[in-house]
Design a protein around this motif. Structure first.
Motif, PDB file in Angstrom:
ATOM      1  N   SER A  31      56.911  43.202  40.394  1.00 45.64           N
ATOM      2  CA  SER A  31      55.847  42.442  39.730  1.00 45.64           C
ATOM      3  C   SER A  31      55.035  41.645  40.751  1.00 45.64           C
ATOM      4  O   SER A  31      53.805  41.580  40.664  1.00 45.64           O
ATOM      5  CB  SER A  31      56.448  41.516  38.674  1.00 45.64           C
ATOM      6  N   GLU A  32      55.711  41.027  41.703  1.00 45.36           N
ATOM      7  CA  GLU A  32      55.010  40.275  42.739  1.00 45.36           C
ATOM      8  C   GLU A  32      54.167  41.210  43.604  1.00 45.36           C
ATOM      9  O   GLU A  32      53.020  40.898  43.945  1.00 45.36           O
ATOM     10  CB  GLU A  32      55.998  39.502  43.610  1.00 45.36           C
ATOM     11  N   ALA A  33      54.703  42.369  43.959  1.00 41.86           N
ATOM     12  CA  ALA A  33      53.953  43.350  44.754  1.00 41.86           C
ATOM     13  C   ALA A  33      52.738  43.849  43.985  1.00 41.86           C
ATOM     14  O   ALA A  33      51.653  44.009  44.549  1.00 41.86           O
ATOM     15  CB  ALA A  33      54.857  44.517  45.142  1.00 41.86           C
ATOM     16  N   LEU A  34      52.905  44.078  42.693  1.00 35.39           N
ATOM     17  CA  LEU A  34      51.794  44.531  41.850  1.00 35.39           C
ATOM     18  C   LEU A  34      50.700  43.465  41.789  1.00 35.39           C
ATOM     19  O   LEU A  34      49.507  43.768  41.923  1.00 35.39           O
ATOM     20  CB  LEU A  34      52.309  44.862  40.451  1.00 35.39           C
ATOM     21  N   GLY A  35      51.085  42.209  41.629  1.00 37.86           N
ATOM     22  CA  GLY A  35      50.122  41.113  41.583  1.00 37.86           C
ATOM     23  C   GLY A  35      49.386  40.946  42.905  1.00 37.86           C
ATOM     24  O   GLY A  35      48.168  40.726  42.930  1.00 37.86           O
ATOM     25  N   TYR A  36      50.103  41.070  44.008  1.00 44.85           N
ATOM     26  CA  TYR A  36      49.476  40.937  45.324  1.00 44.85           C
ATOM     27  C   TYR A  36      48.474  42.062  45.544  1.00 44.85           C
ATOM     28  O   TYR A  36      47.355  41.824  46.003  1.00 44.85           O
ATOM     29  CB  TYR A  36      50.550  40.962  46.412  1.00 44.85           C
ATOM     30  N   SER A  37      48.852  43.291  45.188  1.00 41.41           N
ATOM     31  CA  SER A  37      47.936  44.417  45.375  1.00 41.41           C
ATOM     32  C   SER A  37      46.714  44.287  44.464  1.00 41.41           C
ATOM     33  O   SER A  37      45.605  44.665  44.849  1.00 41.41           O
ATOM     34  CB  SER A  37      48.657  45.759  45.159  1.00 41.41           C
ATOM     35  N   ARG A  38      46.900  43.721  43.284  1.00 42.04           N
ATOM     36  CA  ARG A  38      45.751  43.506  42.391  1.00 42.04           C
ATOM     37  C   ARG A  38      44.772  42.505  43.000  1.00 42.04           C
ATOM     38  O   ARG A  38      43.552  42.705  42.966  1.00 42.04           O
ATOM     39  CB  ARG A  38      46.205  43.008  41.027  1.00 42.04           C
ATOM     40  N   ARG A  39      45.302  41.427  43.559  1.00 36.95           N
ATOM     41  CA  ARG A  39      44.424  40.441  44.192  1.00 36.95           C
ATOM     42  C   ARG A  39      43.639  41.071  45.345  1.00 36.95           C
ATOM     43  O   ARG A  39      42.461  40.779  45.535  1.00 36.95           O
ATOM     44  CB  ARG A  39      45.225  39.225  44.674  1.00 36.95           C
ATOM     45  N   MET A  40      44.288  41.956  46.107  1.00 34.29           N
ATOM     46  CA  MET A  40      43.594  42.655  47.187  1.00 34.29           C
ATOM     47  C   MET A  40      42.439  43.476  46.625  1.00 34.29           C
ATOM     48  O   MET A  40      41.330  43.466  47.166  1.00 34.29           O
ATOM     49  CB  MET A  40      44.561  43.565  47.949  1.00 34.29           C
ATOM     50  N   ALA A  41      42.692  44.209  45.540  1.00 29.52           N
ATOM     51  CA  ALA A  41      41.656  45.039  44.925  1.00 29.52           C
ATOM     52  C   ALA A  41      40.508  44.179  44.404  1.00 29.52           C
ATOM     53  O   ALA A  41      39.330  44.500  44.607  1.00 29.52           O
ATOM     54  CB  ALA A  41      42.253  45.877  43.799  1.00 29.52           C
ATOM     55  N   GLU A  42      40.840  43.075  43.754  1.00 26.93           N
ATOM     56  CA  GLU A  42      39.798  42.192  43.226  1.00 26.93           C
ATOM     57  C   GLU A  42      38.961  41.584  44.346  1.00 26.93           C
ATOM     58  O   GLU A  42      37.751  41.438  44.216  1.00 26.93           O
ATOM     59  CB  GLU A  42      40.422  41.102  42.355  1.00 26.93           C
ATOM     60  N   GLU A  43      39.599  41.243  45.470  1.00 29.86           N
ATOM     61  CA  GLU A  43      38.856  40.714  46.610  1.00 29.86           C
ATOM     62  C   GLU A  43      37.924  41.772  47.198  1.00 29.86           C
ATOM     63  O   GLU A  43      36.803  41.455  47.610  1.00 29.86           O
ATOM     64  CB  GLU A  43      39.818  40.200  47.683  1.00 29.86           C
ATOM     65  N   MET A  44      38.363  43.033  47.242  1.00 29.79           N
ATOM     66  CA  MET A  44      37.509  44.108  47.740  1.00 29.79           C
ATOM     67  C   MET A  44      36.279  44.272  46.857  1.00 29.79           C
ATOM     68  O   MET A  44      35.167  44.449  47.349  1.00 29.79           O
ATOM     69  CB  MET A  44      38.291  45.421  47.836  1.00 29.79           C
ATOM     70  N   VAL A  45      36.470  44.211  45.544  1.00 30.49           N
ATOM     71  CA  VAL A  45      35.340  44.320  44.618  1.00 30.49           C
ATOM     72  C   VAL A  45      34.404  43.131  44.808  1.00 30.49           C
ATOM     73  O   VAL A  45      33.182  43.285  44.851  1.00 30.49           O
ATOM     74  CB  VAL A  45      35.816  44.425  43.154  1.00 30.49           C
ATOM     75  N   GLY A  46      34.957  41.942  44.964  1.00 30.75           N
ATOM     76  CA  GLY A  46      34.145  40.755  45.192  1.00 30.75           C
ATOM     77  C   GLY A  46      33.329  40.851  46.468  1.00 30.75           C
ATOM     78  O   GLY A  46      32.136  40.514  46.490  1.00 30.75           O
ATOM     79  N   MET A  47      33.947  41.342  47.527  1.00 26.07           N
ATOM     80  CA  MET A  47      33.220  41.511  48.785  1.00 26.07           C
ATOM     81  C   MET A  47      32.121  42.556  48.643  1.00 26.07           C
ATOM     82  O   MET A  47      31.031  42.401  49.193  1.00 26.07           O
ATOM     83  CB  MET A  47      34.189  41.900  49.904  1.00 26.07           C
ATOM     84  N   ALA A  48      32.396  43.622  47.915  1.00 21.84           N
ATOM     85  CA  ALA A  48      31.393  44.667  47.708  1.00 21.84           C
ATOM     86  C   ALA A  48      30.183  44.102  46.979  1.00 21.84           C
ATOM     87  O   ALA A  48      29.039  44.416  47.319  1.00 21.84           O
ATOM     88  CB  ALA A  48      31.991  45.836  46.934  1.00 21.84           C
ATOM     89  N   HIS A  49      30.426  43.250  45.992  1.00 25.18           N
ATOM     90  CA  HIS A  49      29.309  42.623  45.268  1.00 25.18           C
ATOM     91  C   HIS A  49      28.491  41.726  46.196  1.00 25.18           C
ATOM     92  O   HIS A  49      27.265  41.749  46.169  1.00 25.18           O
ATOM     93  CB  HIS A  49      29.806  41.823  44.068  1.00 25.18           C
ATOM     94  N   GLN A  50      29.177  40.953  47.022  1.00 23.49           N
ATOM     95  CA  GLN A  50      28.480  40.062  47.955  1.00 23.49           C
ATOM     96  C   GLN A  50      27.641  40.838  48.961  1.00 23.49           C
ATOM     97  O   GLN A  50      26.556  40.415  49.341  1.00 23.49           O
ATOM     98  CB  GLN A  50      29.481  39.184  48.710  1.00 23.49           C
ATOM     99  N   LEU A  51      28.160  41.985  49.408  1.00 22.76           N
ATOM    100  CA  LEU A  51      27.472  42.785  50.420  1.00 22.76           C
ATOM    101  C   LEU A  51      26.570  43.850  49.808  1.00 22.76           C
ATOM    102  O   LEU A  51      26.001  44.659  50.527  1.00 22.76           O
ATOM    103  CB  LEU A  51      28.504  43.444  51.344  1.00 22.76           C
ATOM    104  N   ALA A  52      26.482  43.862  48.475  1.00 22.29           N
ATOM    105  CA  ALA A  52      25.669  44.853  47.748  1.00 22.29           C
ATOM    106  C   ALA A  52      26.097  46.277  48.081  1.00 22.29           C
ATOM    107  O   ALA A  52      25.274  47.166  48.257  1.00 22.29           O
ATOM    108  CB  ALA A  52      24.185  44.636  48.021  1.00 22.29           C
ATOM    109  N   LEU A  53      27.416  46.496  48.186  1.00 24.77           N
ATOM    110  CA  LEU A  53      27.957  47.832  48.423  1.00 24.77           C
ATOM    111  C   LEU A  53      28.263  48.495  47.091  1.00 24.77           C
ATOM    112  O   LEU A  53      28.652  47.836  46.131  1.00 24.77           O
ATOM    113  CB  LEU A  53      29.256  47.760  49.243  1.00 24.77           C
TER     114      LEU A  53
END
Length: 108
Positions: A31-53
């Motif tokens: 569960s902790e590994a799943l939560g950590y990987s989800r946060r990584m994915a959400e951060e990638m999406v957030g960065m993509a939005h900021q960089l207009a990717l």
């Protein structure tokens, strides 16, 4: 504490390059590994939005065990599933669904 391996794969529209990075670490439980990987994915999406990717095919895959020295992909028996990213955000797709191709994103 059990070890898990997280593999991020990211490709954007208009680029032939794919970026892959691998992280292996000990987590209290799956569960902790799943939560950590989800946060990584959400951060990638957030960065993509900021960089207009615009993501073409991007995932954060979760594997059971420390697999840094192994050649792994979604057919590996330790594959648990992946966070699939698009403009809407992230959603987890289990290993069986991705292997069967039922919900695999384009390019998978």
């Amino acid at each position: 504490m059990p070890a898990f391996t997280i593999v991020t794969t990211s490709a954007t529209h208009g680029s032939d390059a794919v970026e892959v990075s691998t992280l292996s670490d000990d987590f209290t439980n799956d569960s902790e590994a799943l939560g950590y990987s989800r946060r990584m994915a959400e951060e990638m999406v957030g960065m993509a939005h900021q960089l207009a990717l615009d993501f073409d095919f991007s995932t954060v895959g979760l594997y059971d065990g420390d697999l840094i020295d192994e050649d792994i992909d979604q057919s590996h028996p330790a594959f648990l599933g992946a966070w699939v990213m698009d403009e809407e955000g992230v959603s987890f797709v289990g290993a069986d669904e991705l292997r069967d191709g039922e919900t695999a994103p384009a390019g998978a």
